[in-house]
Write a protein that holds these residues in place. Sequence first.
Motif, PDB file in Angstrom:
ATOM      1  N   UNK A   1       5.482  12.900  -9.055  1.00  0.00           N
ATOM      2  CA  UNK A   1       6.671  13.248  -9.802  1.00  0.00           C
ATOM      3  C   UNK A   1       7.777  13.768  -8.896  1.00  0.00           C
ATOM      4  N   UNK A   2       7.409  14.311  -7.726  1.00  0.00           N
ATOM      5  CA  UNK A   2       8.439  14.800  -6.814  1.00  0.00           C
ATOM      6  C   UNK A   2       9.149  13.660  -6.098  1.00  0.00           C
ATOM      7  N   UNK A   3       8.573  12.462  -6.148  1.00  0.00           N
ATOM      8  CA  UNK A   3       9.216  11.301  -5.535  1.00  0.00           C
ATOM      9  C   UNK A   3      10.024  10.502  -6.555  1.00  0.00           C
ATOM     10  N   UNK A   4       9.499  10.401  -7.781  1.00  0.00           N
ATOM     11  CA  UNK A   4      10.169   9.638  -8.828  1.00  0.00           C
ATOM     12  C   UNK A   4       9.594  10.048 -10.171  1.00  0.00           C
ATOM     13  N   UNK A   5      10.410   9.975 -11.212  1.00  0.00           N
ATOM     14  CA  UNK A   5       9.917  10.284 -12.547  1.00  0.00           C
ATOM     15  C   UNK A   5       8.792   9.368 -12.963  1.00  0.00           C
TER      16      UNK A   5
ATOM     17  N   UNK B   1       0.859  -1.170   0.000  1.00  0.00           N
ATOM     18  CA  UNK B   1       0.000   0.000   0.000  1.00  0.00           C
ATOM     19  C   UNK B   1       0.908   1.237   0.000  1.00  0.00           C
ATOM     20  N   UNK B   2       0.746   2.081  -1.018  1.00  0.00           N
ATOM     21  CA  UNK B   2       1.540   3.298  -1.152  1.00  0.00           C
ATOM     22  C   UNK B   2       0.609   4.486  -0.942  1.00  0.00           C
ATOM     23  N   UNK B   3       0.860   5.259   0.113  1.00  0.00           N
ATOM     24  CA  UNK B   3      -0.010   6.403   0.397  1.00  0.00           C
ATOM     25  C   UNK B   3       0.010   7.434  -0.723  1.00  0.00           C
ATOM     26  N   UNK B   4       1.207   7.765  -1.200  1.00  0.00           N
ATOM     27  CA  UNK B   4       1.363   8.835  -2.187  1.00  0.00           C
ATOM     28  C   UNK B   4       2.317   8.428  -3.290  1.00  0.00           C
ATOM     29  N   UNK B   5       1.916   8.674  -4.518  1.00  0.00           N
ATOM     30  CA  UNK B   5       2.831   8.602  -5.641  1.00  0.00           C
ATOM     31  C   UNK B   5       3.013  10.037  -6.142  1.00  0.00           C
TER      32      UNK B   5
ATOM     33  N   UNK C   1       4.807   5.405   3.080  1.00  0.00           N
ATOM     34  CA  UNK C   1       4.300   6.740   2.799  1.00  0.00           C
ATOM     35  C   UNK C   1       4.443   7.050   1.314  1.00  0.00           C
ATOM     36  N   UNK C   2       5.613   6.803   0.765  1.00  0.00           N
ATOM     37  CA  UNK C   2       5.909   6.928  -0.658  1.00  0.00           C
ATOM     38  C   UNK C   2       7.161   6.115  -0.903  1.00  0.00           C
ATOM     39  N   UNK C   3       7.627   6.048  -2.125  1.00  0.00           N
ATOM     40  CA  UNK C   3       8.786   5.195  -2.391  1.00  0.00           C
ATOM     41  C   UNK C   3      10.122   5.863  -2.113  1.00  0.00           C
ATOM     42  N   UNK C   4      10.090   7.100  -1.588  1.00  0.00           N
ATOM     43  CA  UNK C   4      11.320   7.726  -1.105  1.00  0.00           C
ATOM     44  C   UNK C   4      11.506   7.496   0.387  1.00  0.00           C
TER      45      UNK C   4
END
Length: 449
Positions: free
Chosen positions: A275-279, A269-273, A390-393
């Motif tokens: 462009x600021x985290x990944x292209x 489960x990813x809360x947020x995707x 939270x996100x992938x970063x």
Amino acid sequence: MSADLGPFEAVRTLHFDAPFPRLLPVRQDFDATRVEDVAAATASALEPLRARVTPGMTVAITAGSRGIHDKREVVRAAGEWLRAAGAEPFVVPAMGSHGGATAEGQVEMLADLGMTEESLGMPIRATMETVELDRLPGGPAVHLDANAAKADGILAVNRVKAHTDFSAEIESGLAKIIAIGLGKQRGAEGIHRFGPANLGVWVPQVAGRIIETGKVLGGLAIIENAGDRAARIELLDARDIGGPAETALLADAKRRMATLPFDEIDVAVVDLMGKNFSGSGMDTNVIGRMMIRGSAEFERPRISNIAVLDVSDASHGNAVGLGLADFVPFRLLERLDLRSVYINAMTSGLGGPQRAQIPMAMPDDRSTIAAAILTCGRPDFEGVTLVRMRNTLDLEHLWVSESLRDEVLDHPGLEITGDAVPMAFDSDGRLLPGTHAPTSTAPTTTGES
């Protein structure tokens, strides 16, 4: 009032439920090496350029679209150093087609990342116009941002990291921000037309051709630790960009990068995707999905289903990479700017179509996560392995299902930081903030985290 989602409205009353696992708060122990004084480290790194800076020369500094935690400070410090050396620095958005492929959109993206003329202490000159310098034999045309082309010098600033579309000696970094970032939409589209597998071929060559103009003074490389803080700030001579020296920085960046600590996961489960985290909205190196026809998939992690709950404010509706997920709630669809998604996807060539597709959409978070659990291929729902991020970063703090407790206890780099809690939803079926991962040191952007 909810937006009208057209054919998706037929699903508005379709709800699913599942035995949701209790989640353990878990912390990953990463190498925390970091640069303590980013401004001082930037100024020190730039000293070898002093002999090349002449009074009154104009210098374009690149600023990309990624949420790099220390980028604003690096760019600002670079501008201050150049001014002190007698130059007249300014910033150019170097982000290909992002920001809806408009100059205004790209300035807005920089502002969302905390980079304005006031915060950077220098002008921002944005345009989508380019100068075509050359056409490589059998390859793409070489485009250069028109404002950068008019400058006396160019200073490339970017994070060096693993790319989300391909693997090569040169991936995401200084060569890329010169070739694709400063190439604007025309340049980015031309390079991507040859397919993701050839990005590692053409990016260094296009960057090399721009460097041959003599305008590129050098490149400031930011190498981050797993907590997304600068661990190193290094200056590469222009002739070393896209060569072995940048390859060595990439190897160091890969060694430091954060990953998920499990090889097999039923549901993520990813809360947020965004462009600021990944292209690609979500870092493919983290979720283990490439999703580009003809490109090899990652060996790990192997995730059966991915549910993504929202897109960041800083993305302005550009949820390209949504196709990497399997399930999303309506609230994410309501925020989509399909124009931006499609421009980004078309610019990406072969890397765009699958990642721009819309996954199965459910009315709310509860049904979204339930659907991911029900279809993950595990017959015993009590044993479902689920990881929430939270996100992938931001991978330092995770929430994981109790079914992963033994793996956590056996992992030397993991620590359980509290008691297991139930996944709780409000009356609208939205996952409650009480089950969010604890706030970590990962970068945030306005209005979203």
